[in-house]
Scaffold this motif. Structure first.
Motif, PDB file in Angstrom:
ATOM      1  N   ARG A 187       0.836  -1.207   0.000  1.00 37.45           N
ATOM      2  CA  ARG A 187       0.000   0.000   0.000  1.00 37.45           C
ATOM      3  C   ARG A 187       0.870   1.256   0.000  1.00 37.45           C
ATOM      4  O   ARG A 187       0.503   2.262  -0.612  1.00 37.45           O
ATOM      5  N   ALA A 188       2.009   1.204   0.680  1.00 28.93           N
ATOM      6  CA  ALA A 188       2.905   2.362   0.694  1.00 28.93           C
ATOM      7  C   ALA A 188       3.429   2.651  -0.711  1.00 28.93           C
ATOM      8  O   ALA A 188       3.502   3.814  -1.133  1.00 28.93           O
ATOM      9  N   PHE A 189       3.786   1.612  -1.449  1.00 31.88           N
ATOM     10  CA  PHE A 189       4.289   1.795  -2.810  1.00 31.88           C
ATOM     11  C   PHE A 189       3.212   2.406  -3.701  1.00 31.88           C
ATOM     12  O   PHE A 189       3.455   3.395  -4.410  1.00 31.88           O
ATOM     13  N   HIS A 190       2.026   1.810  -3.675  1.00 32.41           N
ATOM     14  CA  HIS A 190       0.944   2.326  -4.523  1.00 32.41           C
ATOM     15  C   HIS A 190       0.539   3.739  -4.102  1.00 32.41           C
ATOM     16  O   HIS A 190       0.234   4.582  -4.952  1.00 32.41           O
ATOM     17  N   GLY A 191       0.550   3.996  -2.810  1.00 28.20           N
ATOM     18  CA  GLY A 191       0.202   5.334  -2.337  1.00 28.20           C
ATOM     19  C   GLY A 191       1.190   6.383  -2.810  1.00 28.20           C
ATOM     20  O   GLY A 191       0.807   7.478  -3.227  1.00 28.20           O
ATOM     21  N   ALA A 192       2.490   6.038  -2.761  1.00 24.22           N
ATOM     22  CA  ALA A 192       3.514   6.972  -3.213  1.00 24.22           C
ATOM     23  C   ALA A 192       3.430   7.184  -4.721  1.00 24.22           C
ATOM     24  O   ALA A 192       3.628   8.303  -5.218  1.00 24.22           O
ATOM     25  N   LEU A 193       3.130   6.109  -5.440  1.00 21.40           N
ATOM     26  CA  LEU A 193       2.982   6.188  -6.888  1.00 21.40           C
ATOM     27  C   LEU A 193       1.866   7.165  -7.253  1.00 21.40           C
ATOM     28  O   LEU A 193       2.057   8.107  -8.025  1.00 21.40           O
ATOM     29  N   GLN A 223      -7.244  13.182  -2.306  1.00 25.22           N
ATOM     30  CA  GLN A 223      -8.497  12.426  -2.252  1.00 25.22           C
ATOM     31  C   GLN A 223      -8.371  11.130  -3.047  1.00 25.22           C
ATOM     32  O   GLN A 223      -8.863  10.078  -2.632  1.00 25.22           O
ATOM     33  N   LEU A 224      -7.723  11.212  -4.189  1.00 25.15           N
ATOM     34  CA  LEU A 224      -7.482  10.024  -5.002  1.00 25.15           C
ATOM     35  C   LEU A 224      -6.687   8.995  -4.212  1.00 25.15           C
ATOM     36  O   LEU A 224      -7.022   7.800  -4.198  1.00 25.15           O
ATOM     37  N   VAL A 225      -5.633   9.446  -3.533  1.00 27.98           N
ATOM     38  CA  VAL A 225      -4.788   8.533  -2.768  1.00 27.98           C
ATOM     39  C   VAL A 225      -5.586   7.858  -1.657  1.00 27.98           C
ATOM     40  O   VAL A 225      -5.465   6.642  -1.436  1.00 27.98           O
ATOM     41  N   MET A 226      -6.432   8.610  -0.966  1.00 31.53           N
ATOM     42  CA  MET A 226      -7.224   8.040   0.139  1.00 31.53           C
ATOM     43  C   MET A 226      -8.236   7.022  -0.374  1.00 31.53           C
ATOM     44  O   MET A 226      -8.416   5.949   0.210  1.00 31.53           O
ATOM     45  N   VAL A 227      -8.931   7.351  -1.462  1.00 32.09           N
ATOM     46  CA  VAL A 227      -9.921   6.422  -2.021  1.00 32.09           C
ATOM     47  C   VAL A 227      -9.240   5.149  -2.502  1.00 32.09           C
ATOM     48  O   VAL A 227      -9.711   4.033  -2.239  1.00 32.09           O
ATOM     49  N   ALA A 228      -8.117   5.307  -3.211  1.00 33.16           N
ATOM     50  CA  ALA A 228      -7.397   4.146  -3.723  1.00 33.16           C
ATOM     51  C   ALA A 228      -6.867   3.281  -2.582  1.00 33.16           C
ATOM     52  O   ALA A 228      -6.884   2.043  -2.675  1.00 33.16           O
ATOM     53  N   ASP A 229      -6.394   3.904  -1.506  1.00 32.82           N
ATOM     54  CA  ASP A 229      -5.865   3.144  -0.375  1.00 32.82           C
ATOM     55  C   ASP A 229      -6.967   2.338   0.308  1.00 32.82           C
ATOM     56  O   ASP A 229      -6.751   1.203   0.719  1.00 32.82           O
TER      57      ASP A 229
END
Length: 264
Positions: A188-194, A202-208
């Motif tokens: 999740r850290a990798f995808h969040g940083a990406l 908001q995109l990062v929070m929804v995706a996480d």
């Protein structure tokens, strides 16, 4: 004995500093209850107290609920909380060395995340995810993440992608060790940083949130799960290589394939 009590043979939750299900230790530094208090940090002056000019005592609260929530998430990902089993707040609270209140509050958050469901007068049942559930989550994640990453691939400089290398390598290490909980965190850290390179919080929070829902519980034999994690982690590294090289066809292929492989 309470009908919905937690399993007595549940093993200890992993994670440094996290509460343990299977052992007697309490939350570090925490007596039974929900909060610890720290009055050591000064803030602005209290004009009504001449004995402490320029200093006012303040209370900093640290939520045991948050620690319990982290520990429960770890147990879900690692399979220590078993799909279909019912666990009660009081029994888990006894194992954590806290009251049932923070456990129930943490469980309510997990209800919102779809990881558990309420069983009236008994406790909480760990959700059993079907192949269809996981496929639907992967589809929704792909609808969000694929176009974002493809867009970023055209605009982000190579040095920004290179800074994500340690995060990708952390997923490789966790996958090789078969550490499901660590892999979930690093993945999740990798995808969040990406996605964070988009600048859209908001995109990062929804995706996480979607990512977390897709991570537990994971069915299958340990060996097959580990193999899936290793393959998934390798895709992280390959994707970074393609992004740094600005190889858009390979980026497109990898990022789409990533959501059909199953691990993350």
């Amino acid at each position: 004995m309470e009908q919905g009590r937690a399993r007595d043979d549940a093993s200890a939750l992993s994670g440094t500093g996290r509460p343990q299900v299977g052992g007697p230790p309490r939350v570090p530094g925490q007596a039974r209850g929900e909060y610890t208090h720290d009055t050591s940090h000064p803030t602005s002056a209290d004009p009504s107290d001449p004995s402490e000019p320029g200093v006012r005592r303040t209370v900093r609260r640290h939520s045991v609920r948050g620690q319990i929530l982290d520990a429960l998430r770890t147990a879900l990902v690692s399979g220590e909380l078993v799909p279909g089993e019912v666990y009660s707040g009081p029994a888990l609270g006894e194992r954590f060395g806290v009251s049932a209140t923070p456990v129930r509050e943490a469980m309510q958050q997990l209800v919102l995340e779809g990881a558990v469901e309420v069983v009236p007068n008994r406790g909480f049942r760990v959700a059993e995810r079907t192949a269809r559930d996981l496929a639907e989550l992967a589809e929704v994640r792909a609808l969000i993440e694929v176009p974002v990453v493809l867009g970023l691939a055209r605009t982000v400089a190579p040095e920004h992608w290179a800074r994500l290398r340690p995060l990708a390598e952390a997923t490789v290490t966790a996958a090789a060790a078969g550490d499901l909980a660590a892999y979930a965190d690093h993945d999740r850290a990798f995808h969040g940083a990406l996605l964070g390179l988009s600048g859209n919080r908001q995109l990062v929070m929804v995706a996480d949130d979607l990512h977390r829902r897709a991570q537990w519980p994971r069915a299958g034999a340990p060996r097959s799960i580990r193999a899936a994690l290793v393959a998934d982690a390798a895709e992280h590294s390959a994707l970074l290589d393609a992004l740094i090289a600005a190889d858009l066809p390979v980026v497109r292929s990898l990022v789409r394939e990533h959501f059909t492989g199953g691990a993350g």
